[in-house]
Design a protein around this motif. Structure first.
Motif, PDB file in Angstrom:
ATOM      1  N   THR A  98       0.832  -1.208   0.093  1.00  0.00           N
ATOM      2  CA  THR A  98       0.207   0.008   0.053  1.00  0.00           C
ATOM      3  C   THR A  98       0.808   1.266   0.025  1.00  0.00           C
ATOM      4  O   THR A  98       0.698   2.120  -0.878  1.00  0.00           O
ATOM      5  CB  THR A  98      -0.778  -0.130   1.067  1.00  0.00           C
ATOM      6  N   VAL A  99       1.796   1.311   0.842  1.00  0.00           N
ATOM      7  CA  VAL A  99       2.699   2.222   1.014  1.00  0.00           C
ATOM      8  C   VAL A  99       3.498   2.600  -0.669  1.00  0.00           C
ATOM      9  O   VAL A  99       3.608   3.599  -0.912  1.00  0.00           O
ATOM     10  CB  VAL A  99       3.811   2.151   1.735  1.00  0.00           C
ATOM     11  N   ILE A 100       3.934   1.616  -1.116  1.00  0.00           N
ATOM     12  CA  ILE A 100       4.604   1.645  -2.694  1.00  0.00           C
ATOM     13  C   ILE A 100       3.684   2.447  -3.408  1.00  0.00           C
ATOM     14  O   ILE A 100       4.132   3.379  -4.011  1.00  0.00           O
ATOM     15  CB  ILE A 100       5.250   0.225  -2.947  1.00  0.00           C
ATOM     16  N   GLY A 101       2.460   1.563  -3.533  1.00  0.00           N
ATOM     17  CA  GLY A 101       1.699   2.020  -4.704  1.00  0.00           C
ATOM     18  C   GLY A 101       0.992   3.418  -4.554  1.00  0.00           C
ATOM     19  O   GLY A 101       1.248   4.217  -5.540  1.00  0.00           O
ATOM     20  N   VAL A 102       0.434   3.839  -3.159  1.00  0.00           N
ATOM     21  CA  VAL A 102       0.290   5.301  -2.918  1.00  0.00           C
ATOM     22  C   VAL A 102       1.474   6.361  -3.187  1.00  0.00           C
ATOM     23  O   VAL A 102       1.223   7.317  -3.967  1.00  0.00           O
ATOM     24  CB  VAL A 102      -0.338   5.476  -1.355  1.00  0.00           C
ATOM     25  N   THR A 103       2.563   6.108  -2.686  1.00  0.00           N
ATOM     26  CA  THR A 103       3.837   6.802  -2.809  1.00  0.00           C
ATOM     27  C   THR A 103       4.034   7.178  -4.485  1.00  0.00           C
ATOM     28  O   THR A 103       4.431   8.242  -4.901  1.00  0.00           O
ATOM     29  CB  THR A 103       4.988   6.101  -2.087  1.00  0.00           C
ATOM     30  N   PHE A 104       4.113   5.886  -5.211  1.00  0.00           N
ATOM     31  CA  PHE A 104       4.183   6.033  -6.473  1.00  0.00           C
ATOM     32  C   PHE A 104       3.098   6.974  -7.202  1.00  0.00           C
ATOM     33  O   PHE A 104       3.547   7.714  -8.120  1.00  0.00           O
ATOM     34  CB  PHE A 104       4.420   4.639  -7.327  1.00  0.00           C
ATOM     35  N   ALA A 105       1.842   6.534  -6.840  1.00  0.00           N
ATOM     36  CA  ALA A 105       0.878   7.587  -7.640  1.00  0.00           C
ATOM     37  C   ALA A 105       1.202   8.638  -7.287  1.00  0.00           C
ATOM     38  O   ALA A 105       0.911   9.654  -8.367  1.00  0.00           O
ATOM     39  CB  ALA A 105      -0.253   6.808  -6.803  1.00  0.00           C
ATOM     40  N   ILE A 106       1.324   9.286  -5.980  1.00  0.00           N
ATOM     41  CA  ILE A 106       1.398  10.492  -5.811  1.00  0.00           C
ATOM     42  C   ILE A 106       2.662  11.226  -6.396  1.00  0.00           C
ATOM     43  O   ILE A 106       2.539  12.567  -6.972  1.00  0.00           O
ATOM     44  CB  ILE A 106       1.394  10.900  -4.128  1.00  0.00           C
ATOM     45  N   ILE A 107       3.880  10.656  -6.328  1.00  0.00           N
ATOM     46  CA  ILE A 107       5.137  11.293  -6.802  1.00  0.00           C
ATOM     47  C   ILE A 107       4.937  11.115  -8.393  1.00  0.00           C
ATOM     48  O   ILE A 107       5.209  12.275  -9.301  1.00  0.00           O
ATOM     49  CB  ILE A 107       6.153  10.489  -6.177  1.00  0.00           C
ATOM     50  N   PHE A 108       5.097  10.096  -8.934  1.00  0.00           N
ATOM     51  CA  PHE A 108       5.281   9.810 -10.483  1.00  0.00           C
ATOM     52  C   PHE A 108       4.205  10.120 -11.324  1.00  0.00           C
ATOM     53  O   PHE A 108       4.263  10.545 -12.452  1.00  0.00           O
ATOM     54  CB  PHE A 108       5.746   8.552 -10.545  1.00  0.00           C
ATOM     55  N   ALA A 109       2.998   9.894 -11.008  1.00  0.00           N
ATOM     56  CA  ALA A 109       1.751  10.150 -11.608  1.00  0.00           C
ATOM     57  C   ALA A 109       1.056  11.581 -11.501  1.00  0.00           C
ATOM     58  O   ALA A 109       0.276  11.839 -12.328  1.00  0.00           O
ATOM     59  CB  ALA A 109       0.728   8.765 -11.443  1.00  0.00           C
ATOM     60  N   LYS A 110       1.362  12.054 -10.352  1.00  0.00           N
ATOM     61  CA  LYS A 110       0.855  13.508 -10.029  1.00  0.00           C
ATOM     62  C   LYS A 110       1.822  14.447 -10.136  1.00  0.00           C
ATOM     63  O   LYS A 110       1.912  15.371 -10.951  1.00  0.00           O
ATOM     64  CB  LYS A 110      -0.053  13.434  -8.896  1.00  0.00           C
ATOM     65  N   HIS A 111       2.797  14.654  -9.055  1.00  0.00           N
ATOM     66  CA  HIS A 111       3.541  15.566  -9.002  1.00  0.00           C
ATOM     67  C   HIS A 111       4.852  15.849 -10.078  1.00  0.00           C
ATOM     68  O   HIS A 111       5.262  16.994 -10.457  1.00  0.00           O
ATOM     69  CB  HIS A 111       4.416  15.506  -7.707  1.00  0.00           C
ATOM     70  N   LEU A 112       5.132  14.624 -10.459  1.00  0.00           N
ATOM     71  CA  LEU A 112       6.069  14.527 -11.706  1.00  0.00           C
ATOM     72  C   LEU A 112       5.691  15.412 -13.110  1.00  0.00           C
ATOM     73  O   LEU A 112       6.483  15.968 -13.712  1.00  0.00           O
ATOM     74  CB  LEU A 112       6.748  13.378 -12.126  1.00  0.00           C
ATOM     75  N   TYR A 113       4.317  15.469 -13.120  1.00  0.00           N
ATOM     76  CA  TYR A 113       3.716  16.149 -14.208  1.00  0.00           C
ATOM     77  C   TYR A 113       3.145  17.553 -13.919  1.00  0.00           C
ATOM     78  O   TYR A 113       2.764  18.255 -14.845  1.00  0.00           O
ATOM     79  CB  TYR A 113       2.456  15.226 -14.867  1.00  0.00           C
TER      80      TYR A 113
END
Length: 343
Positions: A98-113
């Motif tokens: 859960t930690v990996i999935g949520v962290t990846f979603a927020i960082i790479f799928a949201k803030h990176l763009y």
């Protein structure tokens, strides 16, 4: 002393991101309760953990990007991403997943763009697909519903399994098994007829036992969002109709290739995808015709992946693939300018 002049518009509307996200969270409350009823308190534990991780990750990224914390942390977008992802993963999935999935979603799928409003892909589905590709076994083994379980999960057993991986000396494999979609797909490969498969204890009246009611609750939550005009009807209706039509045609041609059309409507993440995932206003199409094309594409791809793909459910992959086509869809579905010549 400098004079600051305000510029119009001076009237504040009611269309606020926070209000939008809050209504989505409210619509998800009955579904969370229903999933907790059928799959145990692991659902609530996952949701709570996901929201905490999402808010912490959001705060860290805002700090790194030198953005104000309060307006972005309070807009509810991170919480919505967390809840959607938590509802998509198995209730007893290890805490680190859960930690990996949520962290990846927020960082790479949201803030990176660039943050909210700039992400081309649905963050929750990006996190889900990362987990599904990286940990396919853990992501495709779910608890049976409480009525089928020999030992229903309580708070203590759920906490121990999520955070330690064991309870009473047994690991999570002893308590979980295949989902109805996975069971249907696997047994069809073994040349068993869908009607025979549907008669097994794992299945209910139309879909997987428990899953059919969960999908109904997701649909009711989605209808409430339609009533509140938080989402439009175009995407969910197009997705549901496309899935219904292609599954009906396939069943008429060869009834042994998959479950019934109704089975596909009330199994897996169909209604979650139709009303809460594919309707994302940022990563989806912006035109009315485009939304219909987008929703229909998600429905067709979901069925294709379920039947001929390597994964039991295809909603996440279907949404991401259609996210890639959004610029093309919007380009060819722009409304004609009044007074302008037709192409």
């Amino acid at each position: 002393m400098p004079i600051f002049r305000l510029s119009p518009p001076f009237l504040a509307g009611t269309n606020r991101v926070t209000l939008h996200m809050l209504q989505v969270l409210v619509a998800l409350v009955p579904e969370v309760i229903a999933m907790t009823y059928y799959f145990g308190p692991g659902v609530l534990i996952n949701v709570t953990l996901a929201v905490i991780v999402a808010l912490i990750t959001e705060a860290v990224m805002l700090k790194l990007r030198d953005r104000p914390l309060k307006p972005f942390l309070s807009d509810g977008s991170a919480a919505v991403t967390a809840v959607l992802l938590a509802l998509a993963v198995p209730p007893l999935s290890p805490w680190w997943m859960t930690v990996i999935g949520v962290t990846f979603a927020i960082i790479f799928a949201k803030h990176l763009y660039g943050g909210l409003g700039y992400n081309p892909f649905n963050p929750a589905m990006i996190g889900y697909v990362l987990l599904l590709i990286s940990f396919p076994l853990e992501m495709t083994t779910w608890l049976p519903v409480q009525s089928l379980a020999e030992q229903p999960m309580g708070w203590l057993s759920s906490l121990q399994l999520i955070f330690t991986g064991q309870f009473n000396g047994l690991d999570i494999d002893a308590y979980s098994g295949a989902t109805p979609l996975d069971a249907m797909k696997t047994q069809i490969v073994l040349d068993r007829h869908p009607e025979f498969i549907s008669s097994q204890e794992l299945f209910g009246m139309a879909g997987g036992r428990g899953w059919e009611w969960i999908n109904i609750w997701f649909a009711l939550g989605g209808i409430w969002l339609l009533y509140r005009k938080v989402i439009s009807w175009h995407v969910p209706v197009a997705m549901i109709l496309a899935l219904l039509i292609i599954s009906s045609i396939t069943t008429l041609i060869d009834p042994t290739v998959s479950g019934s059309p109704l089975f596909h409507l009330v199994s897996g993440g169909t209604m979650l995808g139709a009303f809460f995932i594919a309707t994302d206003p940022v990563s989806g199409s912006t035109t009315l015709k485009g939304r219909i094309v987008f929703g229909a594409g998600v429905g067709i791809l979901t069925y294709v992946i379920r039947i001929w793909g390597g994964y039991p459910d295809g909603v996440a992959f279907a949404v991401i693939l259609m996210n890639m086509l959004v610029p093309l869809i919007d380009y060819y579905t722009q409304p004609r300018v009044y007074g302008g010549a037709t192409r």
